[in-house]
Design an enzyme around this catalytic site. Sequence first.
Site, PDB file in Angstrom:
ATOM      1  CG  HIS A 130       7.988  19.746  -2.126  1.00  0.00           C
ATOM      2  ND1 HIS A 130       7.668  20.442  -3.079  1.00  0.00           N
ATOM      3  CD2 HIS A 130       7.400  18.588  -2.358  1.00  0.00           C
ATOM      4  CE1 HIS A 130       6.789  19.695  -3.706  1.00  0.00           C
ATOM      5  NE2 HIS A 130       6.658  18.646  -3.317  1.00  0.00           N
ATOM      6  CG  ASP A 167       7.334  15.026  -7.909  1.00  0.00           C
ATOM      7  OD1 ASP A 167       7.914  14.128  -7.261  1.00  0.00           O
ATOM      8  OD2 ASP A 167       6.333  15.827  -7.288  1.00  0.00           O
ATOM      9  CG  HIS A 169       3.515  17.340  -5.887  1.00  0.00           C
ATOM     10  ND1 HIS A 169       3.873  16.132  -5.547  1.00  0.00           N
ATOM     11  CD2 HIS A 169       2.246  17.555  -5.077  1.00  0.00           C
ATOM     12  CE1 HIS A 169       2.866  15.491  -5.064  1.00  0.00           C
ATOM     13  NE2 HIS A 169       1.814  16.539  -4.864  1.00  0.00           N
ATOM     14  CG  ASP A 248       4.424  12.601  -7.590  1.00  0.00           C
ATOM     15  OD1 ASP A 248       5.296  13.231  -8.558  1.00  0.00           O
ATOM     16  OD2 ASP A 248       4.666  13.127  -6.495  1.00  0.00           O
TER      17      ASP A 248
HETATM   18 ZN   LIG Z   1       5.332  14.881  -5.717  1.00  0.00          ZN
END
Ligand SMILES: [Zn+2]
Length: 311
Positions: A130, A167, A169, A248
């Site tokens: 991120h 991931d 995200h 995740d």
């Molecule tokens: Zn994540």
Amino acid sequence: MSTAFYSHSDCRRHDMGPGHPECPQRLDAIDDHLLKHGLLDVVERREAPLAELADLGRAHESHYVVELQDLLERVAERGEHCALDPDTMAGPGTWRAVLRAAGAAVAATDAVLDGAVENAFCSVRPPGHHATRDAAMGFCFLNNVAVAARHALDVRGLERVAIVDFDVHHGNGTEDIIANDERVLMVSFFQHPLYPYSGGVPKGTNMVNLPVPPYTRGPEIRDLIEAHWMPRLEAFRPQMLFVSAGFDAHRDDDLGQLGLVEADYEWITRRLKAVAERHAQGRIVSCLEGGYNLGALARSVAAHLRVLAGV
Ligand SMILES: [Zn+2]
């Protein structure tokens, strides 16, 4: 040929406070599980070095690196804590952990390119995908994978590298850094909408973004990977693969609502290893991103590592 396993005790000294899911115990859970199942004996364990500031400047704006260093060194000296965004906290151990995480990725890249090992896994934190060119966010300070990919290109002279992000995200930071850098192909899937609410529309032609709705399970993800990642990876013929290995998307992880299980991470890793063996002399550097259910994280890392190490 062997698999290197990079980590460092400094990565456990970055602590974002009680109850924060991105906690030091994540690395302990991985180590304990790998140890129990004999997997630490089949990898080559290496200490992560501190990244050089010059390495960071290949993926981040120089003013951001300077500001981050100033802030995190001040936090370390004063024994303070400070929030960089609502869920990204720095404490006294953060700066060295941040440098170890990026340093692991760069050192792993060198070890793989030098032929000392075939591939490498970096069991490090904080995660990185991120972190944008000029901002920390979402538990991330520096973009470890982007720093390593640019090292492979700019310092080691590779012409084409792939970044694979599984991931849950969206890897908005990596996209921010490498969008339209045609030397890089980035393929990912991610739950959408979900933090950071980006990725629905790719920012560059070198991005293969697969947003998927909540409750998507492994078989559907495998079909999407086969249909959308694989043809692009085969056509791109990457000389090296970098993996943003977040776990995740596991069905037991509360930070997302996807339904992957250990066997899916094993399958994904096999598909990536096949690409690496066809085009990249097997060269893969994988860096830990998310994964917050400690049991699921440890078992999924083991599944990933077994394929990397070929055991
Ligand atoms: Zn994540």
